[in-house]
Design a protein around this motif. Structure first.
Motif, mmCIF file in Angstrom:
data_model
loop_
_atom_site.group_PDB
_atom_site.id
_atom_site.type_symbol
_atom_site.label_atom_id
_atom_site.label_comp_id
_atom_site.label_asym_id
_atom_site.label_seq_id
_atom_site.Cartn_x
_atom_site.Cartn_y
_atom_site.Cartn_z
ATOM 1 N N ILE A 1 0.840 -1.197 0.000
ATOM 2 C CA ILE A 1 0.000 0.000 0.000
ATOM 3 C C ILE A 1 0.876 1.249 0.000
ATOM 4 N N GLN B 1 -3.583 4.837 -1.265
ATOM 5 C CA GLN B 1 -4.526 5.440 -0.310
ATOM 6 C C GLN B 1 -4.234 6.928 -0.166
ATOM 7 N N TYR C 1 -10.012 -3.908 1.858
ATOM 8 C CA TYR C 1 -9.119 -3.650 0.710
ATOM 9 C C TYR C 1 -8.844 -4.910 -0.092
#
Length: 403
Positions: free
Chosen positions: A3, A115, A397
């Protein structure tokens, strides 16, 4: 899961709600097995270098920090007001070096998800799309336009009211554009999630509130018996200034008429000198500035007061107070995003007379204040454990990315 987190401030030191929210999610995702990379903007207001970060945070994520001068420049602000439809407070975070660093990260790494920590990183969506096919999630700390719309609603100065109304419209336009450009939505509260869907977002979404590490928040050793109240929060944030001035003008005199020895302590960073002068004109009010240890400050005082009339999202300082077992008196807007039961976990009131009445009851009824604090801590332990919250978010996610 790999991420990349894009943030408009470095999530350290932990001196404001935004930094705590970003810090918590980074640590929580890493604790649940995610490989986290962070690209953050360091500003004059929140100036931090990698060498300033504690080891536990650099162990949780790999950081890339770009220093950007986001100070307000009068000429640019005026040009923006006259010739642009974009909000100047967001445009200050658009920077070529940040774009270059983002391009480099995306070219040399394969991420499963990107993100965005808040709306102000939305200008980098186009660059992200150009160099990555990973889904983009917006973690909305607030319904951003609502902050400015509510501030405009209570502003009495005509020019300020006009400017805030104009800014709210620009931010709302930007928010709508962002919602049409992202793949996933992570809202800080169910209320915010519902609003953002009504604004036009049609994709997968979840509510993921900001959690804290309960091990770092032991309850205060004893409840203060003194007639003390306190407010702790960023004092450069307009909603905090507005709320405190309303409380002092409308409520504080009513409290003192019953409890003449009551004292109100106001703490927080970056308070303007004019604001300090304004609040310290009131009797029995002490300005404490930026405190070195927020937990010690909270535990040294009695009742937490959160008199917000504007703002959005959720107040993390309230969650901290709940973990520490404090009795809290808040307005409805102050308590937004925290699904407590009024009268059990905290006291919520909006009318000045009612706010003062609730505070007086807490000051004069030790058992009431003690029970509120105990119930608040139990609620926080059940609902705001950061590891559990981030475990659920990571599950969301993974499911979304697998489709």
């Amino acid at each position: 899961m790999k991420i990349l987190v894009l943030a408009n401030k470095v999530p350290f030191p932990s001196k404001d709600g935004g930094a705590i929210a970003t810090q918590s999610i980074i640590a929580g995702l890493a604790n649940n097995g995610a490989q986290v990379t962070v690209l953050a903007i360091s500003t004059p207001k929140h100036c931090t270098s990698i060498s300033d970060l504690p080891q536990w945070l650099t162990d949780a994520a790999k950081f890339h920090i770009v220093h950007v001068n986001t100070n307000i420049k009068l000429v640019k602000a005026l040009f923006n007001l006259l010739f642009s439809k974009k909000p100047y407070n967001a445009q200050r975070f658009v920077n070529r070096r940040v774009t270059e660093q983002l391009e480099n990260l995306l070219k040399n790494n394969q991420f499963d998800l990107i993100q965005l920590e808040g709306l102000y990183m939305a200008p980098y969506i186009a660059t992200t799309r150009k160099y990555s096919s990973a889904p983009i999630a917006l973690r909305a700390h607030n319904v951003e336009y609502e902050i400015w719309e509510r501030s405009a609603r209570i502003e009495t100065n005509f020019l300020k009211k006009w400017y805030l109304t104009n800014l709210a419209k620009r931010v709302k336009r930007m928010e709508n554009q962002c919602l049409s450009s992202i793949d996933l939505l992570v809202a800080i509260s169910k209320r915010d999630e519902d609003i953002l869907h009504r604004m036009g977002f049609n994709g997968p979404s979840t509510t993921s509130q900001t959690g804290l590490d309960a091990k770092k928040f032991l309850p205060c050793k004893q409840l203060s018996h003194s007639n003390s109240l306190f407010h702790l929060g960023g004092l450069d944030w307009l909603p905090n200034q507005e709320g405190l001035l309303w409380f002092l003008n409308k409520c504080w005199g009513r409290v003192l008429s019953s409890q003449a020895n009551a004292k109100f302590y106001v703490a927080g960073r970056n308070a303007p000198a004019s604001f300090i002068d304004e609040i310290t004109k009131f009797p029995n009010v002490e300005f404490c500035g930026e405190v070195p240890n927020s937990q010690e400050f909270i535990c040294s005082k009695g009742i937490m007061v959160v008199p917000l009339l504007s703002g959005s999202g959720m107040r993390i300082k309230i969650v901290e107070g709940m973990f520490l077992g404090k009795a809290i008196v808040s307005t409805s807007i102050g308590a937004e995003g925290i699904e407590v039961e009024n009268g059990k976990h905290m006291l919520i009131a909006n009318d000045p007379e009612e706010v003062a009445k609730q505070i007086i009851e807490c000051l004069t009824n030790y058992n009431l204040a003690a029970n509120l604090g105990t119930n608040a801590r139990n609620f926080a332990l059940a609902h705001f454990d950061n590891n559990s919250i981030c475990e659920q978010l990571l599950h969301f996610y993974k499911l979304a990315c697998a489709k």
